[in-house]
Write an enzyme that holds these catalytic residues in place. Structure first.
Site, PDB file in Angstrom:
ATOM      1  N   GLU A 145     -25.784 -35.956  11.105  1.00 28.28           N
ATOM      2  CA  GLU A 145     -25.815 -35.893   9.642  1.00 28.28           C
ATOM      3  C   GLU A 145     -26.251 -34.487   9.255  1.00 28.28           C
ATOM      4  O   GLU A 145     -27.388 -34.098   9.503  1.00 28.28           O
ATOM      5  CB  GLU A 145     -26.798 -36.929   9.056  1.00 28.28           C
ATOM      6  N   GLU A 182     -31.496 -43.831  13.054  1.00 31.23           N
ATOM      7  CA  GLU A 182     -32.838 -43.279  12.800  1.00 31.23           C
ATOM      8  C   GLU A 182     -33.957 -44.272  13.086  1.00 31.23           C
ATOM      9  O   GLU A 182     -34.698 -44.663  12.181  1.00 31.23           O
ATOM     10  CB  GLU A 182     -32.929 -42.758  11.355  1.00 31.23           C
TER      11      GLU A 182
END
Lengths: 668, 668, 668
Positions: free
Chosen positions: A298, A142
């Site tokens: 995710e 991220e």
């Protein structure tokens, strides 16, 4: 179809690992992501590597047929590194250097950090390149999260100078393009150029935009460092990174996706209020970055939360989100995370299993999906999404609007989403792509607030329209040049030829300000209908365009608000204002007709329908996001892949939060 | 009458200059402000001056009969200066030094900055002193803007020590006056005295007030540096500075105005919600600073905005604001700015022309006014405003209330404005002057929350009342001595003799707290009327004063809230509480009758009427701020200067947003 | 009974002192607190002491029969100390060092500051140890006030390392207990451990909790430094500190109270909206710290306020608060402050006298109470409070919830207070004690959100319940171990045996989320009643417990929400959710019946009744907090101590804001 979870064996006793792996296997998993936060465990001391624990975990998983995606662990460096090299901590816009204790503390430009990052990546690649269970890599984690998109440290300031020299060659040119005569900011030396710190107040828009671009490029370069190492040592492994969906706008995702094999992203529906359209726009944005299938690296598997615990997924929601991901093009789905951590900042970010490791309701639901996917996997393999409508998403424009909102109630993302939601509500598949991309196969292209328009973009759009396309542009389009200066011509600037209008004036509305629209095209179903508008009103002077709608209030009542122009074989609609959802429903209906785009099927609100195609064979996904049974009437005959009924047609009932995967069958 | 614009030739190609000048001339302009943000262009390198471009611009303008006001460019220093002398950046109250990238970054006390400021001022003055087109100077730009009123750098800390020594002579005296025994703050050495940084929590009120005074004095000294140079070299030019109206309260404007020839100010009505009374109070405050005519150096000419764009002026508004300024005493009006900048922080601060330089609606309106002013200029020349009512504005009190609001819902400015608005609504001309100023020619003087009362002020007020004046004072008056300590006697302290009351107790009301008033003076029209009050209730014990109104609620129901005392030939009203607008309408009516003040004419809400006087000849300005036609009935006969009808009398209709300028004519 | 005021002779002329002392004597005062903010006056220069002024003040007061409590002045150091030793200033969580100008600027760990603190304490103790008027000491002032509970300076970082070494012995153990494998935080060296600065984002919960404990322990150690000196030199004087009631949760008050003779606290009812229950819970919390009588060292005597002035106490309120304090166990009450300061930050924190020193309404009320206390003092002397109900208050849990709220609408204190308020409304005396304390004499023990459960706590609770007690526990109990890690077993963790349930799932509700409860115990009065619940829902699986109430909404409708389990001779109620006041009223009624606890008397809302006991003789305090006359019907016969009527029984009327003190008499 890849299906699995993100797993942290380093956080649990080795004795537990086989039990976890057994449970995963029973759940139908075939992939696990490992190690992206395990730098401390893999390089416990500088230059001393320890991979045996990870080998062992991979063995245990591999024995149960699971493939491994390894994460490079650079999103969270070990204490020994950061305390030895405090200059590697990034500096915030207010000039404060962050400290250790969370993650993403590093500056991507920092030479020392790049050295250590390259070394751990190299060591991992060397060690795992021939491990038969390893299939690919996630680089870092991220990028840009936790407000880390831009660093303001001295190394960045130095690097920015270099970046500017490359872009402008001479200071004279930079001064001209940024307009530094304003407020006496003419730079005599590159070293005088400041960063846009918060301590300097509202910056020069040119400086500010270039710094956002530079910051984004810093992460590109940092990612490339790892890409180069991994491509060289592990040529047979795929490379990806986990992106953050539609709303994240700190980095240029089109550029970041470029060197990767495919895009992954992290999907937390409960952080989006479980709104189907908001999840859908994120999937479509991610698919559009490389115009190909993607992974959800995710997927929410329980309540999320740091200091606070979020709501728990309702029974059926996890399953619904998995199928929605597939319906929008996902080819791999991993849950975050296998088991809830007992420790650390994310102590309340719940996995499939709770802290105590006991399989309960959420595990059973995940397992059910695993069984289903085994059953239907083959049948949907190789299918792809297709769309006749594209929306143009520009990260440059997002940066520009972050710097200057234009109106305090305007948000690029929210406005973009209004158009998307209207299409989504009608079950129209949409691609979300770059304004520079190929548009030739679309029937309708919508470009909300295309703010910075280059010659390259204008050529692309003109080519598209000339060949018969329908293009929609809006207020605040064509306003800026690449240096974030306002163009030296009447608005919509370079878009004037396409739209055949001039923006004579604009009225930026205060918080409670409203105007109204009245549609004035004879013959149009909505002729005469009045709709409220807000935020911004362009007062349009047609220079050849036809008037579609006029304002109803204020001194510009009667002036055009929406126009339509023929250009080449195609048409261009200019929407000079912003409305609430009703305006976009109205526009969507009209535009789809104008473009000749078919919707999949009209369906009740909350019943999402989308398609994937195996060649010319349609796979229809019917997703009931509501808590009530819903009804829909099919055209044609389908086989029901999930529930195994041979053939369904006509009226169909779908249970609350249930999913149907239907394959179109040839008629009778 | 001066009429023109603020112009930035340095931001545009020279080829454009003649066209701009032609357009200005066509618009009837006779004055242009130049150069106040052009330091970079005038001193591109240290000590190297470049004025030829400016000479040329002045020539082009001068050829078209325009006079020039030059700005000294010190509000925004060039990068070469600041990067060579980082100690010149000011330091915020939180101890953080600001950085380059906006404007007003400098510390006015800093010796280096003063050196460079003096040099550029000197160079400009030398170069332009004999230019026949130059008529005057604006020093710097908006002192105190962007929260720059106080600097907290080491040089300021040192200078503050000097300032304190001069004020208190001995530390012993400072300790006594500040009451440093409280919380053990007794200073043994001048160097121990801190600044009131935010990092030290709520400061000693004496320290805090003195620091605000010191900071204000720093700008006085900084301005004087430039005044001295300009007076010496350009004795025939006028000197002014552009102030920021009524609401700005960071600097002592009475002191700042002192050495200037006249006051200018920057009028942005759309930042005040285009509220006529809020614009009017600003004009009157500015006129009161030197009790003379003033200029509007920046008059709004389009949407304002930095990151966001404000609403656009409605047709007629710009014209209305020009006449409102004249009606309140303006003798020069320049629009900010000629053409909207394509670059820089103020990219969305719109000029008369848009970014593209094409004259549109706003230019036409400006031009219409230019034509009108040419027509009526002679007829209003030399006229002045006159008022029988004064309001006393104290910057010392504003500073004190910034430090201690007394009640979280109390604002000195808002409370002051409530009185003003009631008078404005009745079209009563008001002067806004200092409590130390001559009051002898007023019939009514209102001094809201006159908090810090000195012997000088009390003498001035007593002199005024003794000679027959009507003085209004309020709660929180006479509370403090000059060192911001509470007086060592019953409230209202030094005002006790004038008011003949004692404040036995006070009740500071919580957010939702209300009490009520009932007027109890027999014979008064409003006798028995009940009005709500809030924020603060003084519970008054009359010591000779007559009770005007009593509270109706709480344990002090029946206690006096408003009193009236005869003192000498005059009278003193004490208003012990605060109400909403209704209270002030009621009070205004009563007070005007009591003082024998005539209103101009009663008029519908939104129809503003004000006067200028040519000797004893009245010029009546009728300003319709509404979007509807309004009607008013004149007393007497007038000639209509703008529309040229020979004589008007009796009922008069005035179009939406229109203006009438009427000259009273002798009867029959 | 001690009755008096906090007095600052150093802030007034000596000539005034005798008059003040006379007025105090007339008001019935017998105690005065002095000197806690007078360091500057007592040690005007380093090492030079000046106590003669204080001797004189004590003499003047002593001559009028007043006893003296001396404050050590360390809460506000003199300028000479701090400017010579800038490292003594504490550092905030954002890394910024505070500056001089308020109070509580110091770091309690700082060696230099500890040196100076010890020296002034020693000097004072030496000088006053034999002064016959001095009876005791207040150490420092309001530890932790103004957000000073934790310092983040280098000396603290070093001390924290030592604290951690003592707690964990090895780094390996620390890494395990904190779970530093999460996000790669494994520490190789003690020096790598950061403080939980705000600049590091959300910290590891283990680190964060330990830092709060360490910070609290720093004040313990700092207090002990002074305790040791005073115990040695002044063995006959009492030692106390002024605590901050129930809401303050920055320091571990149980530990801080330990070395003191009794607890004092500072009671400002108007900062608690004058809510009787909120004042009462503070008194009970303070009494519980040492399970003994306490003092109110600062009792509100006028409007409070720094920048703003608070509301003024209504007539009768000051008297009411004095009796409420006594009713809850106070044995000494001093008003803050004698006279309002004319200077300093607390210029608007009003004393009994106003700034001008004139005795007015508030003085008369204080004096009335003084007269009454003289009359009844003997009759209530030696009496003590008693309760059959205890609530368990844990500072460790408060720290943990500060770090992680669990739900943004959850507050440990507010939830705790909901239970308390329901009991208070029923006039049930409550002790508030530590979970480690002796519970054997209580019939009902309520432990809201007992989050961190140790073996010691579990033994204590099990012992209590086994012997027949009724224990109430709630959601979020037993969640954490001592290192703030989630327990590695099903919830409620160590409380599973007591409660005989398992929390199968939980649902943390969003802002507008609601569920409902239905009571399902047959025979219970409220059987079938439905009550709304919010914030959190534990979905309970009984493992032997009986179901008391079930949820009515959502997918877990019908699942248990409240259960009851028999354990040993006793019972355990588990409340899995949170409601509004109605839930707690309902629960309180049921629980009191179940436990066999009698309420004092049912009384109208706002009529507080509480008891003190002289042996077996009941003293009944009836406090009318309302503005209306109230009625109550007594059981038994009483003598009315305040108003002197011989005997009262049956119906009784009590005037607005009036108080009755009744002594139970043997029946006819």
């Amino acid at each position: 179809m890849y299906y699995g979870a993100d797993y942290y064996p380093e956080q649990w006793l080795e004795e537990r690992w086989p039990l976890d792996a057994d449970l995963m296997q029973e759940a139908g998993f075939n992939v696990v992501r490992l190690a992206e936060f395990a730098w401390s465990k893999m390089e416990p001391r500088e230059g001393y590597y320890e991979f045996s624990w990870l080998d062992k975990a991979i063995d245990i998983l591999g024995e149960r047929s699971m493939k491994i995606v390894l994460g490079t662990p650079t999103a969270s460096p070990p204490p020994w590194l950061m305390s030895a090299h405090p200059d590697t901590f990034r500096v915030r816009a207010d000039g404060v250097r962050v400290t250790f204790g969370n993650r993403r503390e590093y500056c991507p430009t920092n030479k020392t950090y790049r050295h250590y990052s390259a070394r751990i990546t190299h060591a991992m690649a060397e060690h795992f390149k021939d491990n038969p269970n390893v299939i690919g890599w996630q680089i870092d984690n991220e990028f840009g999260c936790h407000d880390s998109a831009a660093c303001f440290c001295p190394q960045c300031q130095e690097a920015f100078k270099g970046w500017l020299k490359e872009r402008y060659i001479t200071l004279k040119r930079l001064n001209e393009r940024w307009g530094t005569t304003f407020w006496s900011h003419v730079y005599n030396d590159w070293s005088e150029i400041p960063l846009p710190w918060t301590t300097s107040g509202s910056p020069n828009p040119g400086l500010a935009l270039d710094y956002r671009r530079f910051a984004s490029d810093s992460y590109l370069a940092y990612q490339q460092l790892q890409v180069d190492i991994l491509r060289q040592l592990c040529p047979h492994h795929f490379l990806t990174h986990n992106f953050m969906g539609f709303t994240y706008d700190g980095l240029n995702y089109h550029a970041l996706a470029e060197p990767l094999d495919f895009v992954s992203w992290d999907n937390y529906p409960l952080m989006m209020n479980a709104d189907p359209a908001r999840i859908a726009i994120a999937h479509d944005t991610m698919r559009g970055l490389k115009r190909s299938g993607f992974w959800v690296m995710e997927e929410q598997s329980g309540p999320h939360g740091w200091e606070n615990v979020g709501p728990t997924p309702r029974p059926g929601e996890i399953r619904l989100w998995v199928y929605q991901a597939i319906a929008h093009g996902a080819e791999g789905i991993l849950f975050f995370r296998w088991r809830t951590s007992r420790f650390g900042t994310e102590q309340y970010w719940h996995g499939i299993l709770d802290h105590d490791g006991i399989p309960r309701r959420r595990y059973q639901e995940v397992k059910r999906v695993g069984e289903e996917l085994k059953r239907i996997g083959e049948m949907i393999a190789g299918s792809r999404c297709r769309a006749e409508v594209a929306m143009l998403l520009s990260y440059d424009d997002r940066f520009a609007f972050q710097i200057q909102s234009n109106n305090s109630r305007f948000s690029y993302s929210d406005h973009f989403q209004l158009y998307y939601e209207a299409l989504h509500r009608l079950n129209v598949p949409v691609d979300i792509v770059s304004p520079q991309g190929d548009l030739s196969h679309y029937k309708l292209v919508i470009a909300p607030t295309l703010h910075i328009v280059t010659e390259e973009i204008i050529s692309n759009l003109q080519r598209y329209v000339k060949q018969g396309g329908l293009l929609v542009i809006t207020f605040r389009s064509g306003v800026k040049d690449e240096a974030n200066a306002v163009v030296n011509r009447a608005l919509p600037g370079l878009l004037a030829d396409l739209s055949a209008i001039e923006v004579a004036e604009y009225d930026s509305l205060p918080a409670e300000g409203r105007n109204g629209l009245e549609f004035v095209i004879p013959g149009l179903a909505i002729m005469g209908q009045k709709i409220s508008c807000e935020v911004w009103c362009d007062i349009i002077e047609p220079k050849g365009a036809e008037v579609v709608a006029r304002y109803t209030e204020e001194y510009y009542a009667g002036k055009p608000a929406i126009t339509l122009n023929r250009f080449g074989q195609g048409q261009v609609v200019y929407v000079g204002t912003m409305g609430d959802g009703r305006l976009y429903e109205t526009l969507a209906g009209w535009l789809l007709t104008l473009a000749g785009v078919q919707t999949i099927l009209t369906a009740p609100k909350g019943l999402e329908m989308t398609e994937r195609w195996q060649g010319n064979r349609r796979l229809l996904f019917v997703l009931n996001h509501t808590e009530r049974e819903q009804e829909v009437t099919l055209e044609g005959r389908y086989s029901d892949l999930l529930y195994g009924s041979a053939v369904v047609e006509g009226r169909l009932f779908i249970a609350p939060r249930d999913v149907l995967v239907l394959r179109e069958e040839k008629k009778g």
